[in-house]
Write a protein that holds these residues in place. Sequence first.
Motif, PDB file in Angstrom:
ATOM      1  N   PHE A 258       0.817  -1.209   0.000  1.00  0.00           N
ATOM      2  CA  PHE A 258       0.000   0.000   0.000  1.00  0.00           C
ATOM      3  C   PHE A 258       0.854   1.265   0.000  1.00  0.00           C
ATOM      4  O   PHE A 258       0.562   2.230  -0.697  1.00  0.00           O
ATOM      5  CB  PHE A 258      -0.948   0.010   1.202  1.00  0.00           C
ATOM      6  N   LEU A 259       1.920   1.267   0.777  1.00  0.00           N
ATOM      7  CA  LEU A 259       2.767   2.459   0.840  1.00  0.00           C
ATOM      8  C   LEU A 259       3.515   2.692  -0.468  1.00  0.00           C
ATOM      9  O   LEU A 259       3.708   3.834  -0.887  1.00  0.00           O
ATOM     10  CB  LEU A 259       3.760   2.347   1.997  1.00  0.00           C
ATOM     11  N   SER A 260       3.919   1.607  -1.111  1.00  0.00           N
ATOM     12  CA  SER A 260       4.665   1.767  -2.361  1.00  0.00           C
ATOM     13  C   SER A 260       3.761   2.136  -3.524  1.00  0.00           C
ATOM     14  O   SER A 260       4.172   2.854  -4.437  1.00  0.00           O
ATOM     15  CB  SER A 260       5.437   0.483  -2.684  1.00  0.00           C
ATOM     16  N   LYS A 261       2.516   1.659  -3.503  1.00  0.00           N
ATOM     17  CA  LYS A 261       1.609   1.893  -4.626  1.00  0.00           C
ATOM     18  C   LYS A 261       0.701   3.097  -4.416  1.00  0.00           C
ATOM     19  O   LYS A 261       0.487   3.896  -5.309  1.00  0.00           O
ATOM     20  CB  LYS A 261       0.750   0.639  -4.879  1.00  0.00           C
ATOM     21  N   ALA A 262       0.134   3.211  -3.199  1.00  0.00           N
ATOM     22  CA  ALA A 262      -0.837   4.283  -2.938  1.00  0.00           C
ATOM     23  C   ALA A 262      -0.289   5.351  -2.007  1.00  0.00           C
ATOM     24  O   ALA A 262      -0.917   6.387  -1.815  1.00  0.00           O
ATOM     25  CB  ALA A 262      -2.120   3.683  -2.343  1.00  0.00           C
ATOM     26  N   HIS A 263       0.864   5.079  -1.390  1.00  0.00           N
ATOM     27  CA  HIS A 263       1.540   6.020  -0.482  1.00  0.00           C
ATOM     28  C   HIS A 263       0.753   6.294   0.799  1.00  0.00           C
ATOM     29  O   HIS A 263       1.002   7.272   1.487  1.00  0.00           O
ATOM     30  CB  HIS A 263       1.861   7.334  -1.202  1.00  0.00           C
ATOM     31  N   HIS A 264      -0.205   5.456   1.080  1.00  0.00           N
ATOM     32  CA  HIS A 264      -0.916   5.555   2.363  1.00  0.00           C
ATOM     33  C   HIS A 264      -1.621   4.225   2.628  1.00  0.00           C
ATOM     34  O   HIS A 264      -1.798   3.407   1.717  1.00  0.00           O
ATOM     35  CB  HIS A 264      -1.942   6.693   2.344  1.00  0.00           C
ATOM     36  N   LEU A 265      -2.019   4.021   3.880  1.00  0.00           N
ATOM     37  CA  LEU A 265      -2.787   2.833   4.234  1.00  0.00           C
ATOM     38  C   LEU A 265      -4.272   3.166   4.154  1.00  0.00           C
ATOM     39  O   LEU A 265      -4.690   4.212   4.648  1.00  0.00           O
ATOM     40  CB  LEU A 265      -2.436   2.365   5.646  1.00  0.00           C
ATOM     41  N   PRO A 266      -5.085   2.306   3.549  1.00  0.00           N
ATOM     42  CA  PRO A 266      -6.529   2.581   3.480  1.00  0.00           C
ATOM     43  C   PRO A 266      -7.141   2.590   4.873  1.00  0.00           C
ATOM     44  O   PRO A 266      -6.662   1.934   5.791  1.00  0.00           O
ATOM     45  CB  PRO A 266      -7.071   1.424   2.632  1.00  0.00           C
ATOM     46  N   SER A 267      -8.223   3.340   5.029  1.00  0.00           N
ATOM     47  CA  SER A 267      -8.833   3.537   6.344  1.00  0.00           C
ATOM     48  C   SER A 267      -9.293   2.232   6.986  1.00  0.00           C
ATOM     49  O   SER A 267      -9.250   2.083   8.211  1.00  0.00           O
ATOM     50  CB  SER A 267     -10.012   4.511   6.238  1.00  0.00           C
ATOM     51  N   TYR A 268      -9.727   1.258   6.172  1.00  0.00           N
ATOM     52  CA  TYR A 268     -10.227   0.013   6.746  1.00  0.00           C
ATOM     53  C   TYR A 268      -9.118  -0.822   7.385  1.00  0.00           C
ATOM     54  O   TYR A 268      -9.378  -1.784   8.101  1.00  0.00           O
ATOM     55  CB  TYR A 268     -10.985  -0.825   5.709  1.00  0.00           C
ATOM     56  N   MET A 269      -7.859  -0.439   7.135  1.00  0.00           N
ATOM     57  CA  MET A 269      -6.744  -1.162   7.747  1.00  0.00           C
ATOM     58  C   MET A 269      -6.483  -0.716   9.189  1.00  0.00           C
ATOM     59  O   MET A 269      -5.686  -1.346   9.890  1.00  0.00           O
ATOM     60  CB  MET A 269      -5.469  -0.951   6.918  1.00  0.00           C
ATOM     61  N   PHE A 270      -7.160   0.350   9.628  1.00  0.00           N
ATOM     62  CA  PHE A 270      -6.827   0.914  10.939  1.00  0.00           C
ATOM     63  C   PHE A 270      -6.950  -0.109  12.057  1.00  0.00           C
ATOM     64  O   PHE A 270      -6.059  -0.236  12.903  1.00  0.00           O
ATOM     65  CB  PHE A 270      -7.714   2.121  11.258  1.00  0.00           C
ATOM     66  N   LYS A 271      -8.053  -0.853  12.087  1.00  0.00           N
ATOM     67  CA  LYS A 271      -8.228  -1.785  13.212  1.00  0.00           C
ATOM     68  C   LYS A 271      -7.211  -2.923  13.165  1.00  0.00           C
ATOM     69  O   LYS A 271      -6.847  -3.484  14.198  1.00  0.00           O
ATOM     70  CB  LYS A 271      -9.646  -2.329  13.274  1.00  0.00           C
ATOM     71  N   TYR A 272      -6.698  -3.245  11.965  1.00  0.00           N
ATOM     72  CA  TYR A 272      -5.673  -4.281  11.869  1.00  0.00           C
ATOM     73  C   TYR A 272      -4.311  -3.715  12.266  1.00  0.00           C
ATOM     74  O   TYR A 272      -3.469  -4.443  12.806  1.00  0.00           O
ATOM     75  CB  TYR A 272      -5.662  -4.856  10.461  1.00  0.00           C
ATOM     76  N   GLN A 273      -4.121  -2.413  12.008  1.00  0.00           N
ATOM     77  CA  GLN A 273      -2.931  -1.743  12.534  1.00  0.00           C
ATOM     78  C   GLN A 273      -2.954  -1.765  14.063  1.00  0.00           C
ATOM     79  O   GLN A 273      -1.938  -2.028  14.708  1.00  0.00           O
ATOM     80  CB  GLN A 273      -2.879  -0.278  12.068  1.00  0.00           C
TER      81      GLN A 273
END
Length: 300
Positions: A258-273
């Motif tokens: 995600f960081l290499s392609k979109a340069h950010h983490l999508p919001s739905y990843m927050f709970k997994y973070q």
Amino acid sequence: MVSVVIPTYNSENFLCACLNSTINQTYKNIEIIIVDGGSTDNTCYIVETFQNKYKNIFLYHSNKGVSNQRNFGLVHSKGEYILFLDSDDYIDVDFIDKCSKYFGEYDIIIPKLVNAIDDQISIKNIDYIYSVYMRKVSINNYFNGGYKNGLIPVQKLYKSTLIKNTSFDTKLAFGEDLFFNYEIAKKTYTVKYELNTSYYHRCLINLSTISKSANKSITTFFEKLVKLINEIPQDNKENYLGALSIYDETFNNLYHVFLSKAHHLPSYMFKYQFFYFKKHKNIKTFIYCFFPHLFQIMQK
């Protein structure tokens, strides 16, 4: 009889090598079940050319998606043992023959897995010490022994009675192997390693393809994995830590994609973070999870 299930989708580049390695097996009592997911290239023509020469090749058509196709092939298989073979992979000509001496005695027979990356061959780093004492796999040792030692769908021969009532999760674009094998681990099965023959796995899938998968598939994967982790008794430390390592590996892979392609983490990843941070609980992990760009700067 052994059923070889091969899902295909636009597989013309490597399909001939795959089929030749299968049809030329020294063990002859096999059926080859090819399940196509709507190919638009010459895949079906290649299969039909082989069918004209060999009567044990069967072509079916199913919904697109490797899980759908494997499920379809599993339903239509008639063999005592079942081999899932990817259409860009191939096997030694004595692959089934070498494994057949264990038929009836073991539920799953696992030959050597060899990765072929850009035509460079390397043996997968599997801890074969388990071939000495890891004879039984159950949910009590699945994550510290069974899964970590290569129990992916391809490469091995499954006894059909073990897996006939189990199916691959069609909601998942990746990781379906983990949950498929976890379901059969609930039954407890016996494993035999046969290291004198090999399955050759072409590593053609780039992790960047995951970023194109449906958000729902990624969410489903993590939800199922978190549920499994929470169900494992923490006093079963090796199994618990093994499950966490798979979570970490998947999270880290997606994180970098995600960081290499979109340069950010999508919001739905927050709970997994947050789940990742909660399990590790240190300042470095906190920055890694919630300030990824700062973490990258710190690493330089």
